[in-house]
Design a protein around this motif. Structure first.
Motif, mmCIF file in Angstrom:
data_model
loop_
_atom_site.group_PDB
_atom_site.id
_atom_site.type_symbol
_atom_site.label_atom_id
_atom_site.label_comp_id
_atom_site.label_asym_id
_atom_site.label_seq_id
_atom_site.Cartn_x
_atom_site.Cartn_y
_atom_site.Cartn_z
ATOM 1 N N TYR A 290 -2.038 11.351 -6.479
ATOM 2 C CA TYR A 290 -3.034 11.608 -5.440
ATOM 3 C C TYR A 290 -4.345 12.029 -6.074
ATOM 4 C CZ TYR A 290 0.790 11.691 -2.015
ATOM 5 O OH TYR A 290 1.845 11.369 -1.227
ATOM 6 N N GLY B 117 3.906 10.312 -3.177
ATOM 7 C CA GLY B 117 4.367 11.676 -2.993
ATOM 8 C C GLY B 117 4.076 12.535 -4.212
ATOM 9 N N LEU C 286 0.821 -1.206 0.000
ATOM 10 C CA LEU C 286 0.000 0.000 0.000
ATOM 11 C C LEU C 286 0.855 1.256 0.000
ATOM 12 C CD1 LEU C 286 -2.954 -0.684 2.437
ATOM 13 C CD2 LEU C 286 -3.081 -0.201 0.002
ATOM 14 N N ARG C 287 2.021 1.148 0.577
ATOM 15 C CA ARG C 287 2.873 2.340 0.675
ATOM 16 C C ARG C 287 3.196 2.912 -0.696
ATOM 17 N NH1 ARG C 287 7.675 1.307 4.913
ATOM 18 N NH2 ARG C 287 8.668 3.018 3.820
ATOM 19 N N GLN D 43 1.279 5.720 -1.897
ATOM 20 C CA GLN D 43 1.618 7.019 -1.307
ATOM 21 C C GLN D 43 2.939 7.490 -1.911
ATOM 22 O OE1 GLN D 43 -0.978 7.512 0.825
ATOM 23 N NE2 GLN D 43 -0.477 9.665 0.677
#
Lengths: 644, 483
Positions: free
Chosen positions: A626, A621, A615-616, A619
Motif C-alpha cells: 500500500y 492486504g 486489479l484485486r 489490494q
C-alpha cells in the motif's frame, strides 16, 4: 354553470376509479348505480351546458376552462383545458346520450357475466377518455383522449380474454391503430414546429398566416392527421381491425365501434377544418378514400352471414360517407351524419345484441329467421333503424345522407363521380340491411329446437334504450333538413361559427338559385328511387324467391367467394406486412440481439470482471505494498506539478 | 468584506458549536468512568449533537472571522458542519444496538466520535492551513482508535493499525506541503495566499507547486482518491460496521470541505489543477467501480463504492466555480443519506449471530424481512443513481455542471462508470429478493433506534429526490465567505 365543464369528463373517471379500484368487491346494484349514475350526471350537465351555450350570442358561443398547466418546458407549454363550442357540444351530447343508453342496456346484457364490475369500469373509463378527446382545447390533450379510447377499445374487444380470437382481435385493433397514431403524431409535430402551439384556438388563427395554402407542408400535415383518422375511424387502408373488433361484447360494438370512438377521426378533421381547407390536395385524398371505403365496405357487407359483421362493414361504409363529406369540405354535413349514424347504428347493434341474447349467443343469420313474432320490440326498433340507414325519406339517415350526396355533387371540392359512388353505396346499404332484416326476422325458423325453446324478448333495461334510440333515429334528422324543403337547416347554422374559418359555403344551397334547387330535387329523387329498387331486390331474393338467390350465387360464385373472403385484404396484409415484419423481428432477435448485442454486452461484462480480478491483486492486504503504491502516486504527482 | 480589526479579535461566538461538541465529549468521557452512568453516554451525545446543530443553524448567514484570522465562519463551513453533525446523529442511532450486541457499547466510543466530529468542524471552519491541519489531526486520531475498537476481532485490530500507519504516512506529506507553502509565501493563511498569489508563483514556483501537490495528497488520502485509496477496503471491512458507516461519510465530507476550500478558493489560479483533478476523478471512479464488481463481501463492496462516489464528487473540483461547489455539497448531503442508509441495513444484518456481511447472507432476506429489503433496495437504487431517488438528482447536478463547462468526455466517463456500478448494486437487490436461502434464513430483529436511523435516511433519500429544490437553494447559498 360553465365552471362545471370539467365535471363532464371527470364524473365517469370517478366512476371508473371507484369501480376499478374496488374491483368485484361491490355488490352489483352499487356498481350499476355508480357506472350509470356518473354518465347520467355527465349527460345532465352536458344538456345544461348546451342550453347555456345556446343562450349565448352566435358569435361568442365558446366556453373555455383551463384547469391547470400541464407541461411547461421552454417555449412549449400545454394546459389541461376544456373547450365547449357548438362542435364539441354536439359531440358531448352524442357521447353522453348514446353512452348513457348503452350503459343502461349493458345492465341487462351483461347481467350474467362474471366480469360485470370490470366491464363497467372499462366502460366508464372509455366515456372519460372520449369526453376528454372531444372537449380538449389543444391537440395534445386530444391525443391523450385519443390514446385513451384506443386503450379502452383494446381492453373491451379483448374483454373475454380467455377466448383467443378475442384477445387476438384486441391486439390487432391496437397495433393497426398505432400506425394511425404515428401519422397523427407526425402531423402534430409539423403543426407545432411551424405554429409553435398546439392550442386549437391559436393553431386555427395562425395556420393561414404560417402555411402557404396548398403548400407541401400543410398538405403533409393534413395527410398525416388523416392517416391518424384512418386508423381510428377504420378507413382504407387501416379498416381491417374493425370487423374483428366484433369479438367484444355487443354493447361495446355499439358504443365504441359504431357510435363514438370510430367517429373520432371525423371529429378531429372537422375540428381541424381550418387546416384542411388550406390543403385542397389532402381534401381530395380524403374524399377519394372516403368514397372508396364507403363502396368497398358495402360490397363486403353484402356477403357476410354474421349479423355483427354485416353491421361492422356497414359502419366502415358509413364512416366513409362522413369522410367523403369532410373531403368535399362539407364538415358540418359529416358531423350531422356522425350524429344520426350514432343513433341508428347504435340501435342496430343493440338490436343485434338483443337478437344474439335471445338466440343463446348465436350470431350466424343462416341459423335465425322468423324472429319477428318472438322479439316484437327488437324487430320494430331495428326496422326503424334500417329505414333510417337506408335513407327512406323522413328518417334521420335520409337527411344526413342526402346532404352529403348533394355536397359531394355541388361543393367546390365535389365531383359527380363522388355522387355516383355515394348513391351506389346507398343502394347497396339498403340491400344488405334489408337482407339482414329478412334473414333474421322473416322466413322459416332455422335455429335448433333448444335455441328455439329459449327464445325470449329482452328485459326492459335493454328494450327501453332500443325504443329511445328508435325515436331518435326517426326524428334526429329533422334538425338538419335541406333548404329546398323551405326550412332552416338548424344543424348547419349551429355549427356555422366553428366552421367559419373553413369558409364553408354555409348558405351555398340558398344562394345558388333555382337551377340548383331543381337539380337537388332531381338527385334526391334518383337516390331514393335507387334505394327503393334495392329494397325490392332484397325482398325478392331473401323473402320472395330464395331459389333465385341460390342460383344467382352459383352464377356469381367467383365474386361471392371474393366478397365472403373480404377481398382477401387480411391475407394480403399478412403476406406483405405482417410476415415480413415477423421475419425481420426474428432476424433482429436471433442475430442482432442474441449474437451481436448480447455478445458485446457479455463481452464487456467479462472484460470488466477480468480487469476487476486483476486489479484485486493490487489490494494484497500488505501495508508495504500500500505504501509503495502511495509513494509512487506522490512521486508522479509532485513531479507533474513541479515540472509540468 | 471581512473587517481586519475584528478578524484579529477573539470572538467565541464564532465557535459555539465546536465548544458544545467539545464540552459534550468531556462529559461523556467522565460518564464513561462509572459503570452506572455510562449507559447514559449515547443520550448525552445526542443532546450535545442536537445543541451543536442548533447553534450551527443559528450561525447561518452571519459571516465572520476571528482568532487572528485562524477561524473563518461562513455559509460554506456551516453547511459542512451541519452535514457532519447530522451524519453523526444518524450514526449514533444506527450503531446503538450493534454496539450492545458486540459488547462495544461504552462511553469511549461516543467520546471519540465527538472529538472526531470536533476535528471536522475545525477543518470546515478555517481558512488557515495550520488550523486545517490541526482539525485533520483532531479528526483522525480518534478514527484510528475507533477502527480498532473491537479488540477481540483480528480484522478490527488490523484495520486500526493499517489506518494509523497509512494516516501517519499521508500526514507527513500534508505537513511537508504546508511547510513548502509557508516557505514560499511566508504565510499559511489562504486569504493572504490568494492576495499575493502571482508574486509567490513568480518567486518560488517549485516550492509552491510541490506544496500544492503534497497538500492535495494529504487531503486526497482522507477522501480515498486513487492511488491513495489502498487503506479504504481493509479499514472499512475490518472496523465495526457503525464506525465504517461513520468513516464513509463524515471524514470524507470533511476532506472534501478542505479540498474545496483550499483548491477551489485558495489555489484557484493553479491552472494545471483542473487537469490533475480530471485524471484523479477518472482514476478514482473507474478503479473504485471495477474493484467493486467482484466482491463477495457487502461491506467491502460498499468500501469500493464509496471510493467511486468520491470520484464523482471530484468532478466538481475539476469544474470549479460556484455551481460545481453547490453540486458537490448537494451530492455530499445526498450521499450522506443513502450511504448511511445502506450501511444501516448492513449494520442491522450483522447483529444476527455469525454474520459477516457476505453476499450469501442476503439470500432469502425478502422472505423474512420484506420491508427492510425494500428499504435496502431503495438505498441501492439511490447509490446507483436511479430516479426518483436523490442519487439521480445528485449525479445530475454534478454532471450537468461538468457539461456546462465543456467537460464532455469527463461526463461520458462518469456516466459510463455509474452504468457499470449498477451491476454490483443490483446484485444486492437480486441476491436478497430472488436467491433462495440455504437452510432457514434468520430474520433480522429491528430495534427502535435502527428504525429511526433507517426512516431518516429513507425519507431523505426519497424526499430529497422528489423535492430537491430547497436543498439545491441551500447548496447554492453555501458560498465561501471570503473576498
Amino acid at each position: 354553470m360553465s365552471e362545471y365543464l370539467f365535471l363532464i369528463p371527470l364524473l365517469p373517471l370517478i366512476g371508473f376509479l371507484i369501480n376499478g379500484l374496488l374491483l368485484g368487491r361491490l355488490p352489483r346494484p352499487v356498481i350499476t348505480i355508480i357506472a350509470c349514475g356518473s354518465v347520467a350526471l355527465s349527460l345532465i350537465l352536458s344538456v345544461m351546458l348546451f342550453v347555456e351555450l345556446k343562450s349565448l350570442p352566435v358569435d361568442s358561443r365558446v366556453i373555455e376552462q383551463t384547469l391547470l398547466p400541464w407541461i411547461s418546458s421552454g417555449d412549449f407549454s400545454v394546459n389541461i383545458g376544456f373547450l365547449l363550442d357548438p362542435l364539441s357540444a354536439v359531440m358531448i351530447l352524442v357521447v353522453t346520450g348514446v353512452g348513457f343508453l348503452i350503459h343502461v342496456y349493458s345492465v341487462g346484457y351483461m347481467a350474467h357475466d362474471p366480469g360485470y364490475g370490470r366491464f363497467f369500469a372499462y366502460l366508464n373509463l372509455f366515456t372519460f377518455a372520449m369526453l376528454t378527446l372531444v372537449l380538449a382545447d389543444n391537440y395534445l390533450l386530444m391525443f391523450v383522449g385519443w390514446e385513451g379510447v384506443g386503450l379502452c377499445s383494446y381492453l373491451l374487444i379483448g374483454f373475454w380474454y380467455h377466448k383467443k380470437s378475442a384477445s387476438d382481435a384486441g391486439k390487432k385493433a391496437f397495433i393497426v391503430n398505432r400506425i394511425g397514431d404515428f401519422g397523427f403524431l407526425i402531423g402534430l409535430f409539423i403543426i407545432f414546429w411551424n405554429v409553435g402551439s398546439l392550442e386549437f384556438d391559436v393553431v386555427m388563427k395562425q395556420a393561414p398566416l404560417v402555411f402557404a395554402a396548398g403548400g407541401a407542408l400543410i398538405t403533409t400535415a393534413c395527410l398525416m392527421l388523416f392517416l391518424g383518422a384512418t386508423g381510428k375511424s377504420a378507413q382504407i387502408p387501416l379498416y381491417v381491425w374493425l370487423p374483428d373488433a366484433m369479438e367484444g361484447p355487443t354493447p361495446v360494438s355499439a358504443l365504441i365501434h359504431a357510435a363514438t370512438m370510430v367517429t373520432a377521426g371525423v371529429y378531429m378533421i372537422a375540428r381541424s377544418s381550418s387546416l384542411f381547407v388550406l390543403a385542397p390536395d389532402a381534401l381530395m385524398v380524403i374524399a377519394i378514400i372516403g368514397a372508396c371505403t364507403a363502396l368497398f365496405a358495402a360490397t363486403i357487407g353484402l356477403a357476410q352471414n354474421d349479423i355483427k359483421r354485416v353491421l361492422a362493414y356497414s359502419t366502415v361504409s358509413q364512416l366513409g360517407y362522413m369522410f367523403l363529406a369532410c373531403g368535399v369540405a362539407a364538415f358540418s354535413a359529416g358531423i350531422f351524419h356522425l350524429m344520426t349514424h350514432a343513433f341508428f347504428k347504435a340501435l342496430l347493434f343493440l338490436g343485434a345484441g338483443s337478437v344474439i341474447h335471445a338466440m343463446s349467443d348465436e350470431q350466424d343469420m343462416r341459423n335465425m329467421g322468423g324472429l319477428k313474432k318472438h322479439l316484437p320490440i327488437t324487430f320494430m326498433t331495428m326496422f326503424v333503424a334500417t329505414l333510417a340507414i337506408s335513407g327512406i325519406p323522413g328518417f334521420s339517415g335520409f337527411f344526413s345522407k342526402d346532404e352529403i350526396l348533394w355536397k359531394a355533387f355541388s361543393s367546390d371540392h365535389g365531383h359527380v363521380i363522388f355522387w355516383v359512388i355515394g348513391v351506389a353505396t346507398a343502394g347497396l346499404t339498403a340491400f344488405y340491411m334489408f337482407r339482414l332484416i329478412y334473414l333474421t326476422f322473416y322466413g322459416n325458423e332455422r335455429m335448433s329446437d333448444e335455441a328455439k325453446h329459449h327464445l325470449h324478448e329482452s328485459p326492459k333495461s335493454m328494450t327501453v334504450p332500443l325504443m329511445v334510440l328508435a325515436v331518435l333515429s326517426l326524428v334526429g334528422g329533422l334538425v338538419g333538413m335541406p333548404h329546398i324543403f323551405g326550412v332552416t337547416n338548424y344543424f348547419e347554422e349551429w355549427l356555422g361559427p366553428v366552421m367559419a374559418g373553413a369558409h364553408e359555403p354555409v348558405s351555398h344551397a340558398l344562394a345558388s338559385g333555382g337551377g340548383d334547387a331543381s337539380m337537388e330535387w332531381l338527385l334526391m329523387g334518383l337516390s331514393v328511387a335507387l334505394v327503393a329498387v334495392c329494397i325490392f331486390l332484397a325482398y325478392y331474393f331473401y323473402r320472395k324467391n330464395l331459389k333465385a338467390t341460390t342460383s344467382l350465387a352459383e352464377k356469381l360464385s367467383g365474386l361471392r367467394t371474393l366478397l365472403v373472403n373480404k377481398y382477401y385484404v387480411d391475407e394480403v396484409y399478412g403476406a406483405l406486412v405482417v410476415r415480413p415484419t415477423v421475419y425481420f423481428s426474428v432476424f433482429l432477435w436471433k442475430i442482432i440481439d442474441v449474437i451481436v448485442i448480447d455478445g458485446c454486452i457479455n463481452g464487456m461484462a467479462r472484460l470488466g470482471g477480468d480487469i476487476s480480478d486483476t486489479l484485486r491483486h493490487s489490494q494484497s492486504g500488505r501495508l508495504r505494498n500500500y505504501a509503495t503504491i502511495f509513494a509512487a502516486g506522490v512521486v508522479v504527482l509532485v513531479a507533474y506539478f513541479v515540472f509540468g | 468584506m471581512i473587517d481586519y480589526v475584528s478578524a484579529l479579535s477573539i470572538d467565541f461566538g464564532l465557535i459555539v458549536p465546536e465548544i458544545t461538541v467539545l464540552v459534550t465529549s468531556f462529559v461523556v468521557m467522565m460518564l464513561a468512568c462509572s459503570k452506572k452512568v455510562s449507559s447514559w453516554s449515547s443520550t448525552v451525545t445526542l443532546v450535545g449533537y442536537v445543541l451543536a446543530l442548533w447553534f450551527t443553524t443559528r450561525q447561518w448567514g452571519h459571516q465572520g472571522s476571528g482568532f487572528a484570522d485562524m477561524v473563518t465562519c461562513d455559509n460554506f463551513g456551516i453547511v459542512f458542519k451541519a452535514i457532519f453533525i447530522v451524519a453523526s446523529i444518524i450514526v449514533v442511532f444506527l450503531g446503538h444496538r450493534y454496539l450492545r450486541v458486540k459488547g462495544l457499547h461504552r462511553g469511549e466510543y461516543y467520546a471519540l466520535m465527538l472529538v472526531s466530529t470536533l476535528g471536522m468542524m475545525v477543518m470546515a471552519n478555517s481558512s488557515d492551513l495550520i488550523v486545517l491541519f490541526l482539525g485533520l489531526e483532531i479528526m483522525s486520531v480518534p478514527l484510528y482508535v475507533m477502527a480498532g475498537m473491537y479488540r477481540r476481532s483480528l480484522e478490527s485490530n488490523e484495520a486500526g493499525i493499517k489506518y494509523f500507519f497509512m494516516g501517519a504516512f499521508s500526514t507527513a506529506f500534508l505537513l511537508l506541503g504546508i511547510a513548502f507553502i509557508f516557505g514560499a509565501s511566508g504565510t499559511t493563511n489562504l486569504r493572504s495566499i490568494v492576495t499575493d498569489f502571482s508574486y509567490i508563483a513568480n518567486s518560488f514556483p517549485v516550492y509552491l507547486y510541490a506544496g500544492v501537490a503534497l497538500i492535495l495528497i494529504g487531503f486526497g488520502f482522507k477522501v480515498g482518491t486513487v492511488p491513495f485509496h489502498t487503506w479504504v477496503p481493509d479499514v472499512y471491512q475490518g472496523a465495526p460496521t457503525p464506525v465504517t458507516a461513520f468513516f464513509s461519510v463524515a471524514p470524507k465530507a470533511a476532506g472534501f470541505a478542505a479540498l474545496l476550500r483550499v483548491f477551489v478558493y485558495g489555489f484557484s489560479e493553479v491552472t494545471i489543477l483542473s487537469d490533475v483533478f480530471w485524471v484523479l476523478a477518472v482514476l478514482t471512479m473507474t478503479v473504485g467501480n471495477l474493484l467493486a464488481l467482484r466482491q463477495d463481501n457487502v461491506k467491502r463492496m460498499l468500501a469500493y463504492s464509496s471510493i467511486s462516489h468520491a470520484g464523482y464528487i471530484l468532478v466538481a473540483l475539476v469544474v470549479g466555480g460556484a455551481d460545481a461547489v453547490a453540486a458537490a455539497i448537494f451530492y455530499l448531503v445526498a450521499y450522506t443519506m443513502f450511504n448511511l442508509g445502506g450501511f444501516g441495513v448492513v449494520t442491522l444484518l450483522e447483529t444476527r449471530s455469525g454474520c459477516k456481511s457476505e453476499f450469501n447472507e442476503l439470500r432469502g432476506l425478502s422472505k423474512t424481512n420484506p420491508y427492510l429489503t425494500a428499504t435496502l433496495a431503495l438505498f441501492m437504487f439511490a447509490l446507483s443513481g436511479f430516479p426518483p431517488t436523490v442519487g439521480f438528482i445528485g449525479k445530475f447536478y454534478i454532471f450537468s455542471a461538468a457539461m456546462q463547462s465543456g467537460f464532455v468526455w469527463l461526463t461520458v466517463i462518469g456516466v459510463m462508470n455509474s452504468f457499470v456500478s449498477v451491476y454490483y448494486y443490483l446484485r444486492v437487490i437480486k441476491t436478497s429478493f430472488f436467491d433462495e436461502a440455504e437452510g432457514t434464513p434468520v430474520p433480522a430483529v429491528l430495534s427502535p433506534t435502527i428504525i429511526i436511523a433507517l426512516v431518516i435516511t429513507a425519507v431523505g433519500t426519497l424526499g430529497l429526490g422528489l423535492f430537491p429544490q430547497q436543498l439545491l437553494q441551500l447548496s447554492q447559498a453555501a458560498i465561501f465567505g471570503m473576498p
